[in-house]
Design an enzyme around this catalytic site. Structure first.
Site, short mmCIF file in Angstrom:
data_model
loop_
_atom_site.label_atom_id
_atom_site.label_comp_id
_atom_site.label_asym_id
_atom_site.label_seq_id
_atom_site.Cartn_x
_atom_site.Cartn_y
_atom_site.Cartn_z
N GLY A 1 -2.36 -2.04 -7.47
CA GLY A 1 -1.60 -2.70 -7.47
C GLY A 1 -1.84 -3.37 -8.34
CG HIS B 1 -2.21 -1.14 1.88
ND1 HIS B 1 -1.90 -1.79 2.15
CD2 HIS B 1 -3.03 -1.96 0.78
CE1 HIS B 1 -2.43 -2.96 2.25
NE2 HIS B 1 -3.45 -2.75 1.17
CB SER C 1 -1.64 -10.30 1.07
OG SER C 1 -3.12 -10.39 1.65
CB SER C 2 -4.29 -6.66 4.90
OG SER C 2 -4.23 -6.17 3.78
P1 AMP Z 1 -6.59 -3.46 -0.46
O1 AMP Z 1 -6.49 -3.18 0.76
O2 AMP Z 1 -6.17 -5.51 -0.02
O3 AMP Z 1 -7.60 -3.51 -0.52
O4 AMP Z 1 -5.77 -3.77 -1.36
C1 AMP Z 1 -5.23 -2.08 -1.96
C2 AMP Z 1 -4.51 -1.81 -3.37
O5 AMP Z 1 -3.32 -2.28 -2.52
C3 AMP Z 1 -4.75 -2.71 -4.15
O6 AMP Z 1 -4.70 -1.11 -4.96
C4 AMP Z 1 -4.33 -3.61 -3.80
O7 AMP Z 1 -3.55 -3.86 -5.21
C5 AMP Z 1 -2.46 -2.94 -3.65
N1 AMP Z 1 -1.56 -3.97 -2.72
C6 AMP Z 1 -2.18 -4.93 -2.25
N2 AMP Z 1 -0.85 -5.54 -2.12
C7 AMP Z 1 -0.05 -4.96 -2.63
C8 AMP Z 1 1.52 -5.63 -2.79
N3 AMP Z 1 1.75 -6.40 -2.41
N4 AMP Z 1 1.75 -4.30 -4.01
C9 AMP Z 1 1.85 -3.70 -4.49
N5 AMP Z 1 0.66 -3.36 -4.47
C10 AMP Z 1 -0.57 -3.63 -3.65
#
Ligand code: AMP
Length: 285
Positions: A147, A37, A185-186
């Site tokens: 991402g 993020h 990843s969260s």
């Molecule tokens: P999320 O909080 O999982 O909805 O992710 C929010 C944004 O962060 C999305 O655009 C994801 O693709 C991006 N994202 C999550 N994990 C990664 C990562 N390991 N590398 C780059 N971007 C990420």
């Protein structure tokens, strides 16, 4: 850095910035932030005058049996990550602020959403496209950073923006990984004990396929099978799909080239993990 919780407040603030000629960079997230993020915020920081990050766990994109109530949350720590990454404005609305009544409108990109992740999570991408459309409507003209980790999501959002002529420039950013190759990843926090080491099997499978491609293998089915057999050899992992797809429409690529994308999903214990790599990658880890 300021935190805003209402749609009206955010609109006034960003309209004022744009009125002063400032460009807006927007990073939508569900919080529990990690360096993936933060990398999106850093990219937005370089290219824009104002960086807005939204933190909102979107109920629409979780199925009944998924982890909405358990999804990890830590706003205080998230604010620190945002501050360090250079964000200016945090938009952290409540679910009531975003959905004051049940939504009657759904945004769908059905052809792209039905395959891969969508096959296992049939309502997921409609929930994502709907909240992102709503966030784009709230934030207004901006560059929005996503991402490549969620490659199918990135393609769906890009297609939605083109189809509906949103005044948004979508920017895809590279996947951030742990030192052993696991994509950040969260949800990695759910991995317990041996599961954490087993989770690197997705990365190993992708790298095996890229290695084979570099050695001349251009049959997509052979590369998919190679990835599948890597995952099958890991007792703690259960494969969902491993495929080589066209990067534009996510259809299966039969004879592959370096414009194609390897995509993979597997469960490790109860945790669903996804990953992907471009076949043109030169540094696979
Ligand atoms: P999320 O909080 O999982 O909805 O992710 C929010 C944004 O962060 C999305 O655009 C994801 O693709 C991006 N994202 C999550 N994990 C990664 C990562 N390991 N590398 C780059 N971007 C990420």
């Amino acid at each position: 850095m300021i935190t805003v919780t209402t749609i009206a407040e955010l609109r006034v603030l960003l309209d004022a910035h744009r009125g002063n000629g400032h460009s807006v960079g927007f990073v939508p997230t569900m919080g529990y932030l990690h360096d993936g993020h933060a990398s999106l915020m850093r990219a937005a920081r370089v290219e824009n005058d104002v960086v807005v990050t939204s933190i909102f766990v979107n109920p629409l994109q979780f199925a009944e049996d998924e982890d909405l109530s358990d999804y990890p949350r830590d706003l205080e720590r998230d604010l620190q990550v945002c501050d360090e990454a250079g964000a200016d404005v945090i938009f952290a609305p409540t679910a009531d602020e975003m959905y004051s009544r049940p939504m009657s409108t759904v945004v769908e990109v059905p052809e792209m959403a039905k395959r891969w992740e969508g096959a296992s999570r049939p309502t997921h991408f409609a929930g994502v496209a709907t909240v992102v459309a709503k966030l784009f409507s709230i934030v207004g003209t901006c560059s929005a950073y996503f991402g490549e980790k969620d490659f199918q999501q990135l393609r769906i959002i890009t297609t939605m923006v083109e189809d509906l002529s949103f005044p948004i420039r979508v920017v895809g950013c590279p996947i951030r990984r742990e030192d052993d190759g696991l994509a950040m990843s969260s949800r990695n926090i759910y991995l317990e004990g041996d599961q954490r080491a087993a989770a690197t099997v997705l990365n190993r499978a992708l790298r095996a396929a890229i290695g084979a491609f570099h050695n001349g293998e251009t049959d997509g089915a052979v590369l998919s099978q190679l990835m599948a057999s890597e995952v099958t050899a890991e007792p703690l992992a259960a494969l969902d799909y491993a495929a080589v797809v066209r990067s534009d429409d996510l259809t299966t690529a039969r004879t592959v080239d370096d414009t194609n994308r390897l995509i993979i999903a597997a469960d490790v214990g109860a945790t669903r993990l996804i990953d992907n790599m471009g076949l043109g990658s030169t540094t696979p880890l």
